[in-house]
Design a protein around this motif. Sequence first.
Motif, PDB file in Angstrom:
ATOM      1  N   GLY A   1      60.359 -66.964  -1.898  1.00 22.37           N
ATOM      2  CA  GLY A   1      61.014 -66.440  -0.712  1.00 22.37           C
ATOM      3  C   GLY A   1      60.910 -67.416   0.442  1.00 22.37           C
ATOM      4  N   PHE A   2      61.907 -67.352   1.320  1.00 27.76           N
ATOM      5  CA  PHE A   2      61.935 -68.197   2.505  1.00 27.76           C
ATOM      6  C   PHE A   2      61.433 -67.407   3.714  1.00 27.76           C
ATOM      7  CE2 PHE A   2      65.570 -69.997  -0.022  1.00 27.76           C
ATOM      8  CZ  PHE A   2      64.912 -71.160  -0.373  1.00 27.76           C
ATOM      9  N   PRO A   3      60.967 -68.078   4.771  1.00 34.11           N
ATOM     10  CA  PRO A   3      60.559 -67.373   5.988  1.00 34.11           C
ATOM     11  C   PRO A   3      61.706 -66.552   6.568  1.00 34.11           C
ATOM     12  CG  PRO A   3      59.777 -69.639   6.030  1.00 34.11           C
ATOM     13  CD  PRO A   3      60.709 -69.533   4.860  1.00 34.11           C
ATOM     14  N   LEU A   4      61.345 -65.509   7.314  1.00 37.64           N
ATOM     15  CA  LEU A   4      62.320 -64.598   7.915  1.00 37.64           C
ATOM     16  C   LEU A   4      62.752 -65.125   9.278  1.00 37.64           C
ATOM     17  CD1 LEU A   4      63.778 -61.785   8.023  1.00 37.64           C
ATOM     18  CD2 LEU A   4      61.687 -60.933   9.125  1.00 37.64           C
ATOM     19  N   PRO A   5      64.045 -65.446   9.486  1.00 37.45           N
ATOM     20  CA  PRO A   5      64.503 -65.863  10.817  1.00 37.45           C
ATOM     21  C   PRO A   5      64.453 -64.692  11.799  1.00 37.45           C
ATOM     22  CG  PRO A   5      66.066 -66.523   9.087  1.00 37.45           C
ATOM     23  CD  PRO A   5      65.115 -65.540   8.475  1.00 37.45           C
ATOM     24  N   LEU A   6      63.899 -64.942  12.995  1.00 37.35           N
ATOM     25  CA  LEU A   6      63.840 -63.931  14.043  1.00 37.35           C
ATOM     26  C   LEU A   6      64.880 -64.191  15.125  1.00 37.35           C
ATOM     27  CD1 LEU A   6      59.945 -63.700  14.470  1.00 37.35           C
ATOM     28  CD2 LEU A   6      61.428 -62.250  13.061  1.00 37.35           C
ATOM     29  N   PHE A   7      64.932 -65.435  15.597  1.00 39.36           N
ATOM     30  CA  PHE A   7      65.897 -65.843  16.618  1.00 39.36           C
ATOM     31  C   PHE A   7      66.437 -67.211  16.230  1.00 39.36           C
ATOM     32  CE2 PHE A   7      62.407 -63.565  18.727  1.00 39.36           C
ATOM     33  CZ  PHE A   7      63.087 -62.471  19.244  1.00 39.36           C
ATOM     34  N   GLU A   8      67.671 -67.479  16.602  1.00 40.33           N
ATOM     35  CA  GLU A   8      68.197 -68.819  16.361  1.00 40.33           C
ATOM     36  C   GLU A   8      69.417 -69.083  17.222  1.00 40.33           C
ATOM     37  OE1 GLU A   8      70.370 -69.718  12.620  1.00 40.33           O
ATOM     38  OE2 GLU A   8      69.735 -67.710  12.011  1.00 40.33           O
ATOM     39  N   ASN A   9      69.635 -70.347  17.495  1.00 40.18           N
ATOM     40  CA  ASN A   9      70.881 -70.819  18.094  1.00 40.18           C
ATOM     41  C   ASN A   9      71.207 -72.158  17.444  1.00 40.18           C
ATOM     42  OD1 ASN A   9      69.195 -72.702  19.349  1.00 40.18           O
ATOM     43  ND2 ASN A   9      69.292 -71.719  21.353  1.00 40.18           N
ATOM     44  N   ASP A  10      72.052 -72.949  18.068  1.00 36.96           N
ATOM     45  CA  ASP A  10      72.476 -74.204  17.441  1.00 36.96           C
ATOM     46  C   ASP A  10      71.389 -75.267  17.419  1.00 36.96           C
ATOM     47  OD1 ASP A  10      74.969 -73.139  16.974  1.00 36.96           O
ATOM     48  OD2 ASP A  10      75.857 -73.967  18.820  1.00 36.96           O
ATOM     49  N   ARG A  18      55.019 -64.701   5.834  1.00 38.61           N
ATOM     50  CA  ARG A  18      53.846 -63.934   5.393  1.00 38.61           C
ATOM     51  C   ARG A  18      53.507 -64.314   3.960  1.00 38.61           C
ATOM     52  NH1 ARG A  18      52.694 -59.113   7.770  1.00 38.61           N
ATOM     53  NH2 ARG A  18      50.897 -59.219   6.377  1.00 38.61           N
ATOM     54  N   ARG A  19      53.514 -65.578   3.659  1.00 35.76           N
ATOM     55  CA  ARG A  19      53.321 -66.023   2.277  1.00 35.76           C
ATOM     56  C   ARG A  19      51.950 -65.603   1.761  1.00 35.76           C
ATOM     57  NH1 ARG A  19      56.048 -68.729  -0.990  1.00 35.76           N
ATOM     58  NH2 ARG A  19      57.575 -69.317   0.596  1.00 35.76           N
ATOM     59  N   ARG A  40      47.164 -65.817  11.046  1.00 31.54           N
ATOM     60  CA  ARG A  40      46.126 -65.322  10.146  1.00 31.54           C
ATOM     61  C   ARG A  40      46.131 -66.137   8.870  1.00 31.54           C
ATOM     62  NH1 ARG A  40      48.309 -60.320  11.215  1.00 31.54           N
ATOM     63  NH2 ARG A  40      49.103 -60.123   9.084  1.00 31.54           N
ATOM     64  N   GLY A  41      44.958 -66.190   8.225  1.00 30.09           N
ATOM     65  CA  GLY A  41      44.861 -66.804   6.908  1.00 30.09           C
ATOM     66  C   GLY A  41      44.313 -68.221   6.934  1.00 30.09           C
ATOM     67  N   LEU A  80      53.895 -68.209  12.468  1.00 35.84           N
ATOM     68  CA  LEU A  80      55.072 -68.245  13.328  1.00 35.84           C
ATOM     69  C   LEU A  80      55.598 -69.670  13.286  1.00 35.84           C
ATOM     70  CD1 LEU A  80      56.649 -66.338  15.295  1.00 35.84           C
ATOM     71  CD2 LEU A  80      55.488 -67.570  17.137  1.00 35.84           C
ATOM     72  N   ILE A  81      56.882 -69.844  13.003  1.00 38.32           N
ATOM     73  CA  ILE A  81      57.448 -71.173  12.764  1.00 38.32           C
ATOM     74  C   ILE A  81      58.510 -71.472  13.816  1.00 38.32           C
ATOM     75  CG2 ILE A  81      58.568 -72.672  11.078  1.00 38.32           C
ATOM     76  CD1 ILE A  81      57.644 -70.684   8.910  1.00 38.32           C
TER      77      ILE A  81
END
Length: 228
Positions: A1-10, A18-19, A40-41, A80-81
Amino acid sequence: GFPLPLFENDTCRILLSRRSAAMPYYFRTVDGDEAFFVHRGSGRFDTEFGPLAYEPGDWIVIPKAVTYRVVPHGADNAFLIVESARELVVPDYGLLGRHAPFDPTVITVPEPCAQPDAEGREHEVVIRHSRTYSSIVYPFDPCDVEGWKGDLFPFKLNIRDWNPILSDDVHLPPTVHQFLANDDVMVCHFLPRPAEGRPGAERVPCYHRNADYDEIALFHGGTFLGFE
C-alpha cells in the motif's frame, strides 16, 4: 500500500503512512523530495546510500530519485510525509550562525552497508513519475552499497536536537523556525519556549495577508507545515 494523501496542490503533497510491515518493494519518486516525520514507531530506512534507523521525533529527508525501503520494527508506526516538487533545503540562518537552531554535527548521514548476496532473487523498485506508477526489477539488491561520495544524500535529524530561537522583546516571524524550505514549502518547528517577557513587548503574531496564493497550515506534534 501507498501512503494516504491528505492535502495536495501542484507543488506539494502532505501524506500519512501507517506502515505495519516491511515494504515488499523498494520505492523511488522522481516527482520531488520527501521528508518523513516519525510520530510513532521505530525501524530503519534502507537506502542506496546505506541504512538510516528511525525513532519518534526523527525527520528522514529523502532527496528526489533516491531508492529506499521502510522496514519497521513492529506494527505501530505513524509517519507524516511532506513531498515537494522542488528541492527541500535547510535554509541559511545568517547572523545566527551555523549552529543555530541545531548543530550540523547531530545530523545523521547513512553509512555504506553491503547486503548479503541473494543470488537468483529479484528486487522490485516502484517508481512514481508524473503522478503515475511503474516498476522495474533488478537481479540484485538496489541498496547493496559499499561506498559513495557526494553532497546530495538522505539524512536524519531528531526534533529533540532543535534549539528554539528566542526573543524577549518581539514575537519572531515564522521564518526563524524554519527547518526545510523552498519557494513553495516551509517546514517550521514551533516548540515550547518562554513567552516574550519585557514590558511592552510585541506578543501578537506578525500580521500578514496572502493576496496572491492559497496557504495551508498544518500543526503536527509541534511541527508546522505550510505550503502555498
